[in-house]
Design an enzyme around this catalytic site. Structure first.
Site, PDB file in Angstrom:
ATOM      1  CG  ASP A  63      36.346  37.357  43.298  1.00 33.34           C
ATOM      2  OD1 ASP A  63      36.205  38.456  42.721  1.00 33.34           O
ATOM      3  OD2 ASP A  63      36.850  36.358  42.756  1.00 33.34           O
TER       4      ASP A  63
ATOM      5  CD  GLU B  30      39.062  41.177  43.077  1.00 28.68           C
ATOM      6  OE1 GLU B  30      39.835  40.740  43.939  1.00 28.68           O
ATOM      7  OE2 GLU B  30      38.931  40.651  41.960  1.00 28.68           O
TER       8      GLU B  30
ATOM      9  CG  ASP C 150      35.412  32.461  41.630  1.00 25.49           C
ATOM     10  OD1 ASP C 150      35.737  33.506  41.052  1.00 25.49           O
ATOM     11  OD2 ASP C 150      35.107  31.426  41.032  1.00 25.49           O
TER      12      ASP C 150
END
Lengths: 165, 165
Positions: free
Chosen positions: B7, B67, B140
Site C-alpha cells: 500500500d 494498490e 497501512d
C-alpha cells in the site's frame, strides 16, 4: 559544466543537455524516451528509468533538473505524471546526480519572460538562447532544454539552489 | 507460494507478506517503510525504493500486488501518490517480481465485502482471514495484507490475472 534537464511523462519524456562555457550556455543534445502504451505499467516505468539512466551516464552532466508540479485538474493525469517523475528522479539519483526541481511556470518565465509562455514560444526562445538555427523538436525535448537553462540561470542568480519547486 | 502486498505512500508505505498453504492464506509478516518529510524528494524516493527492494528480496515472495488508483480530488496528493507508487513498482520489478494492481474499492470489497469498508473494518477482516489474534497495525500494513489477500483471492477465482486495476 553540463546540465541535464528532464520534462517527464509516462508516454514521452524529454531530455536536453546543455554545456556552460564561460557566461553562456550551448546546446549538446536533446531527445525523447517513449514507452509503449500497450505495455504493462511496471514495464513502462522500468523502460523509462533505464532509458534515462543511460542518457544520464552518457551525458557527462554534473547537475540535473526536473520539471516539477502539474498544470491541470485531472487526478488520473496527475497520478500518471507522478509515476513518470519518480522514475526520472530515481534514474538521476542512480546516476549519482543531485536533482533540482522547477515549477512549469518558473521554467516558462525563465526562458520566455512574462509573455504567454506557449509551447512554441518556449521552443523558439530555447533556440535563441542556445544559438540553434531552428526550434528543437519535439516539444518535450525543447521543454527539457528549457529546464536545463532554468537550472543554469537560477544557479547564476542565486548560487545553485537545490530546489525552487 | 508467498505473495507480497504493498500500500504505497510517500510518507508511509505498508507491506504485508502472506503464504498460501493449500486452500488458505497465512500471515508471514507485515510492516511499514517511512521516509523523512524533511528530506529531499529524490532522497525519499530512493529510501522507499531501496527499502522495498530489501523487503521484496527477503520476503521469498513469488508474486506481488500494489494498490492502484487514488480516492480523492486533490491533484497534488495524486502527484505524490504517483511518485510513491512508481518507486514501489520499480522496487518490485528490480526484485524480479511481476506486479499486479488492484483498485482500492476492489481490495475493500474482497476482504470486507460490500459493507462500508472503513479502515478499521478492513484490518479486522484481514485478522479474521489470516487467523490473527488482533488487527494488524499500523493501518497501512493492514491494507498491504489486504492487497496480498486480494491477489490470492482473484488468482483463485480467475487464474491469476496480471492486473485488475
Amino acid at each position: 559544466m553540463r546540465i541535464l534537464g528532464i520534462d517527464p511523462g509516462l508516454e514521452t519524456t524529454g531530455y536536453g543537455v546543455i554545456a556552460i562555457e564561460g557566461d553562456r550556455a550551448v546546446h549538446v543534445r536533446h531527445g525523447v524516451i517513449r514507452t509503449r502504451p500497450a505495455a504493462a505499467r511496471a514495464a513502462r516505468l522500468v523502460a523509462l528509468r533505464d532509458g534515462l539512466l543511460a542518457v544520464a551516464r552518457e551525458s557527462g552532466a554534473a547537475a540535473a533538473a526536473v520539471e516539477a508540479g502539474f498544470v491541470g485538474q485531472n487526478v488520473r493525469s496527475a497520478l500518471l505524471l507522478g509515476e513518470a517523475r519518480a522514475a526520472a528522479i530515481l534514474a538521476l539519483a542512480d546516476a549519482g546526480l543531485e536533482v533540482a526541481e522547477y515549477a512549469p511556470a518558473l521554467v516558462k518565465q525563465t526562458v520566455a519572460g512574462f509573455g504567454r509562455g506557449e509551447k512554441a514560444q518556449v521552443a523558439r526562445m530555447v533556440a535563441f538562447q542556445l544559438g540553434l538555427a531552428a526550434p528543437p523538436a519535439p516539444e518535450d525535448a525543447a521543454d527539457a532544454l528549457a529546464v536545463a537553462i532554468t537550472h543554469w540561470a537560477h544557479g547564476r542568480l542565486a548560487g545553485l539552489p537545490r530546489s525552487l519547486a
